[in-house]
Design a protein around this motif. Structure first.
Motif, PDB file in Angstrom:
ATOM      1  N   GLY A   1       0.834  -1.208   0.000  1.00 32.33           N
ATOM      2  CA  GLY A   1       0.000   0.000   0.000  1.00 32.33           C
ATOM      3  C   GLY A   1       0.860   1.246   0.000  1.00 32.33           C
ATOM      4  O   GLY A   1       2.086   1.182   0.190  1.00 32.33           O
ATOM      5  N   ALA A   2       0.201   2.373  -0.234  1.00 34.52           N
ATOM      6  CA  ALA A   2       0.928   3.654  -0.242  1.00 34.52           C
ATOM      7  C   ALA A   2       1.338   4.023   1.174  1.00 34.52           C
ATOM      8  O   ALA A   2       0.594   3.819   2.137  1.00 34.52           O
ATOM      9  CB  ALA A   2       0.044   4.750  -0.843  1.00 34.52           C
ATOM     10  N   ARG A   3       2.555   4.544   1.312  1.00 34.69           N
ATOM     11  CA  ARG A   3       3.083   4.936   2.615  1.00 34.69           C
ATOM     12  C   ARG A   3       3.699   6.316   2.505  1.00 34.69           C
ATOM     13  O   ARG A   3       4.040   6.780   1.413  1.00 34.69           O
ATOM     14  CB  ARG A   3       4.123   3.917   3.106  1.00 34.69           C
ATOM     15  N   ASP A   4       3.870   6.945   3.661  1.00 33.14           N
ATOM     16  CA  ASP A   4       4.485   8.268   3.655  1.00 33.14           C
ATOM     17  C   ASP A   4       5.997   8.115   3.532  1.00 33.14           C
ATOM     18  O   ASP A   4       6.555   7.029   3.721  1.00 33.14           O
ATOM     19  CB  ASP A   4       4.111   9.034   4.932  1.00 33.14           C
ATOM     20  N   PRO A   5       6.718   9.178   3.212  1.00 31.92           N
ATOM     21  CA  PRO A   5       8.185   9.098   3.043  1.00 31.92           C
ATOM     22  C   PRO A   5       8.909   8.555   4.274  1.00 31.92           C
ATOM     23  O   PRO A   5       9.900   7.837   4.138  1.00 31.92           O
ATOM     24  CB  PRO A   5       8.571  10.552   2.765  1.00 31.92           C
TER      25      PRO A   5
ATOM     26  N   ALA B   1       7.888   6.271   6.360  1.00 36.92           N
ATOM     27  CA  ALA B   1       7.743   4.817   6.371  1.00 36.92           C
ATOM     28  C   ALA B   1       8.669   4.171   5.349  1.00 36.92           C
ATOM     29  O   ALA B   1       9.292   3.127   5.606  1.00 36.92           O
ATOM     30  CB  ALA B   1       6.295   4.425   6.109  1.00 36.92           C
ATOM     31  N   TYR B   2       8.757   4.809   4.148  1.00 38.91           N
ATOM     32  CA  TYR B   2       9.664   4.262   3.129  1.00 38.91           C
ATOM     33  C   TYR B   2      11.120   4.347   3.567  1.00 38.91           C
ATOM     34  O   TYR B   2      11.920   3.450   3.302  1.00 38.91           O
ATOM     35  CB  TYR B   2       9.469   4.997   1.796  1.00 38.91           C
ATOM     36  N   ARG B   3      11.451   5.456   4.237  1.00 38.81           N
ATOM     37  CA  ARG B   3      12.820   5.565   4.742  1.00 38.81           C
ATOM     38  C   ARG B   3      13.103   4.462   5.765  1.00 38.81           C
ATOM     39  O   ARG B   3      14.209   3.905   5.813  1.00 38.81           O
ATOM     40  CB  ARG B   3      13.049   6.946   5.361  1.00 38.81           C
ATOM     41  N   GLU B   4      12.134   4.137   6.588  1.00 37.06           N
ATOM     42  CA  GLU B   4      12.328   3.077   7.569  1.00 37.06           C
ATOM     43  C   GLU B   4      12.515   1.729   6.887  1.00 37.06           C
ATOM     44  O   GLU B   4      13.373   0.916   7.286  1.00 37.06           O
ATOM     45  CB  GLU B   4      11.115   3.022   8.510  1.00 37.06           C
ATOM     46  N   VAL B   5      11.715   1.494   5.837  1.00 36.18           N
ATOM     47  CA  VAL B   5      11.848   0.236   5.097  1.00 36.18           C
ATOM     48  C   VAL B   5      13.230   0.143   4.443  1.00 36.18           C
ATOM     49  O   VAL B   5      13.911  -0.885   4.508  1.00 36.18           O
ATOM     50  CB  VAL B   5      10.741   0.136   4.037  1.00 36.18           C
ATOM     51  N   ILE B   6      13.636   1.251   3.805  1.00 35.77           N
ATOM     52  CA  ILE B   6      14.953   1.251   3.142  1.00 35.77           C
ATOM     53  C   ILE B   6      16.068   1.067   4.159  1.00 35.77           C
ATOM     54  O   ILE B   6      17.052   0.348   3.936  1.00 35.77           O
ATOM     55  CB  ILE B   6      15.144   2.556   2.341  1.00 35.77           C
ATOM     56  N   GLY B   7      15.928   1.704   5.325  1.00 28.16           N
ATOM     57  CA  GLY B   7      16.939   1.547   6.368  1.00 28.16           C
ATOM     58  C   GLY B   7      17.034   0.104   6.835  1.00 28.16           C
ATOM     59  O   GLY B   7      18.128  -0.421   7.070  1.00 28.16           O
ATOM     60  N   SER B   8      15.869  -0.544   7.007  1.00 27.65           N
ATOM     61  CA  SER B   8      15.872  -1.943   7.428  1.00 27.65           C
ATOM     62  C   SER B   8      16.543  -2.829   6.387  1.00 27.65           C
ATOM     63  O   SER B   8      17.322  -3.729   6.715  1.00 27.65           O
ATOM     64  CB  SER B   8      14.433  -2.407   7.669  1.00 27.65           C
ATOM     65  N   MET B   9      16.264  -2.534   5.106  1.00 29.55           N
ATOM     66  CA  MET B   9      16.879  -3.325   4.036  1.00 29.55           C
ATOM     67  C   MET B   9      18.387  -3.084   3.977  1.00 29.55           C
ATOM     68  O   MET B   9      19.169  -4.008   3.722  1.00 29.55           O
ATOM     69  CB  MET B   9      16.232  -2.993   2.697  1.00 29.55           C
ATOM     70  N   LEU B  10      18.801  -1.833   4.238  1.00 35.68           N
ATOM     71  CA  LEU B  10      20.235  -1.546   4.230  1.00 35.68           C
ATOM     72  C   LEU B  10      20.949  -2.255   5.372  1.00 35.68           C
ATOM     73  O   LEU B  10      22.104  -2.672   5.233  1.00 35.68           O
ATOM     74  CB  LEU B  10      20.468  -0.038   4.319  1.00 35.68           C
ATOM     75  N   GLU B  11      20.282  -2.424   6.504  1.00 34.21           N
ATOM     76  CA  GLU B  11      20.869  -3.183   7.599  1.00 34.21           C
ATOM     77  C   GLU B  11      21.113  -4.633   7.188  1.00 34.21           C
ATOM     78  O   GLU B  11      22.164  -5.216   7.497  1.00 34.21           O
ATOM     79  CB  GLU B  11      19.958  -3.123   8.826  1.00 34.21           C
ATOM     80  N   GLU B  12      20.128  -5.198   6.500  1.00 38.45           N
ATOM     81  CA  GLU B  12      20.309  -6.578   6.040  1.00 38.45           C
ATOM     82  C   GLU B  12      21.395  -6.661   4.973  1.00 38.45           C
ATOM     83  O   GLU B  12      22.156  -7.638   4.916  1.00 38.45           O
ATOM     84  CB  GLU B  12      18.982  -7.119   5.494  1.00 38.45           C
ATOM     85  N   VAL B  13      21.482  -5.639   4.116  1.00 35.60           N
ATOM     86  CA  VAL B  13      22.552  -5.610   3.112  1.00 35.60           C
ATOM     87  C   VAL B  13      23.920  -5.534   3.793  1.00 35.60           C
ATOM     88  O   VAL B  13      24.880  -6.190   3.379  1.00 35.60           O
ATOM     89  CB  VAL B  13      22.351  -4.423   2.145  1.00 35.60           C
TER      90      VAL B  13
END
Length: 447
Positions: free
Chosen positions: A253-257, A259-271
């Motif tokens: 679903g659509a999220r605010d910026p 929320a997207y920053r949090e998702v990207i941050g979580s993915m960068l941690e896994e990277v």
């Protein structure tokens, strides 16, 4: 092109037959020479007795030479005085013994024009000389029969040696055939199988033991490789699954910026986790291949340990742990400072992860009684059970897997530390009591 049998059994049989044939030939030659010498010694002794008999009879018969031939019983003899013939038997005259033969060294062999051989012995008393001869035919016939027997025995011995050697070689090489048959049945899936060992004390038993030791090492290496592949797959799958899950949730679903920053941050941690894992695996692979080139420099271990501790102090403070460094000056080692620092950091990171809240960690730099410099990392963690002490340096091995993952560990820190220290010519020792903390000691080459 050399005619060399392909079979070891055939080569052993040929060598056995060849060596035994040479021995038989040498023995036969020695026997023939000894028998020939003995026969001629006996013949010469008989001639010497005949000469003595003729001389004694000649004196007892008042120098009647005709009486001497009758009483002495000798058919071939001649008596001369100052070169003049006093008496010569009819047989001596008949065979025509050459007077030139009497001038040679006595006893000697003389051959008549008819091809007969005679043995001659002479003895002189002042002007008187007695010469006695005897036919060598009987002696030569005995030697001929002996030579024939020996000559026929040599090929018979060679054939017997070849057949016996072939049979014996088959018996001796039977364990090799058994080992070959068992080895053909060993595959990557049955490396636990072992070659038969009939007698561990003989050469074939020792060879089988060496092969079994090699198979044991290969089996152990394959097992470690299987565990490594399984653990690496699991470690790689975990962050990939986390990134996929986070991405799928974010796309629902659509999220605010924010929320997207949090998702990207979580993915960068896994990277980042994946990056550390891959870098650690590459480092261990290089270490296994011997491609880690450690620079040789004189390093102040106190300064290096202090720098590594300061680098991780913030992690200890987050858990309320006390991190202290006891580093006296002038403790030096010959090593690669970057690699040793990585080893210290990994040991400290491991201690911080497993030491509970408000625990203490102490880094000690010292010189051991052996004269070797060392860096110790002491913690007040839960300790390590004796059953795990030998395996804690294996890749992806965790004493408590759940607690290790919660602490963010990948199971590579201690393995990397041991590899980089070994590349510097040092070693890592561990002392631990379950429930009473652990001591990891890095021992390095002295200057």
């Amino acid at each position: 092109m050399t005619l060399r049998p392909q079979s070891v059994r055939a080569r052993l049989a040929l060598w056995h037959a060849g060596v035994l044939t040479l021995i038989v030939c040498a023995f036969s030659g020695a026997v023939y020479a000894l028998v020939r010498a003995q026969l001629f010694r006996d013949l010469d002794a008989r001639l010497a007795r005949d000469v003595a008999t003729i001389e004694r009879t000649y004196r007892e018969a008042d120098y009647d030479l005709a009486e001497v031939e009758t009483r002495a019983g000798v058919e071939l003899f001649e008596v001369t005085n100052a070169g003049s013939v006093l008496y010569r038997t009819a047989a001596w005259t008949r065979i025509g013994l050459d007077r030139a033969a009497l001038t040679e060294a006595m006893p000697a062999t003389w051959s008549s024009p008819q091809g007969h051989s005679y043995r001659i012995e002479t003895r002189s008393w002042h002007e008187l000389r007695i010469a006695v001869a005897t036919d060598e035919a009987l002696t030569l016939r005995a030697l001929g029969r002996l030579a024939l027997i020996l000559a026929l025995g040599i090929p018979c011995a060679a054939i017997g040696a070849l057949a016996g050697g072939y049979l014996l070689a088959g018996r001796v090489l039977a364990p090799v055939g058994a080992m070959a048959r068992h080895a053909r049945r060993i595959t990557a899936e049955s490396l636990e199988a072992r070659l038969p060992v009939e007698d561990p004390r003989d050469e074939f038993g020792q060879l089988a033991g060496v092969f079994n030791d090699t198979l044991a090492r290969l089996h152990d290496a394959f097992e470690r490789l299987r565990r490594f592949t399984s653990d690496a797959s699991h470690e790689l799958r975990t962050p990939l699954t986390a990134m996929r899950s986070v991405g799928e949730v974010a796309l629902q679903g659509a999220r605010d910026p924010a929320a997207y920053r949090e998702v990207i941050g979580s993915m960068l941690e896994e990277v980042e986790r994946l990056t550390r894992l891959v870098e650690g695996l590459l480092l261990l692979t290089r270490a296994d291949a011997g491609r880690i080139q450690a620079a040789q420099a004189v390093v102040d271990l106190g300064a290096l340990a202090t720098s590594a501790a300061e680098h991780l102090r913030v992690l200890a403070e987050e858990k309320g742990q006390e991190l202290t460094v006891d580093a006296p000056p002038a403790v030096q080692a010959r090593c690669d400072p970057a690699l040793v620092r990585q080893g210290v950091v990994n040991l400290l990171d491991n201690a911080i992860k497993y030491t509970p809240q408000s625990g203490s960690i102490r880094v000690v730099v010292e010189v051991l009684p052996s004269g070797e410099p060392a860096v110790e990392v002491r913690d007040t963690g839960p300790g390590i059970a004796p059953a795990h002490l030998e395996r804690i340096f294996e890749r992806f091995y965790r004493v408590d897997a759940d607690r290790a993952r919660q602490a963010g560990g990948m199971g590579l820190g201690l393995a990397i530390a041991r590899s980089v220290i070994a590349a510097n010519g040092g070693r890592i020792e561990v002392e631990s009591t379950e429930g009473d903390g652990s001591v990891f000691r890095m021992v390095l080459p002295a200057v």
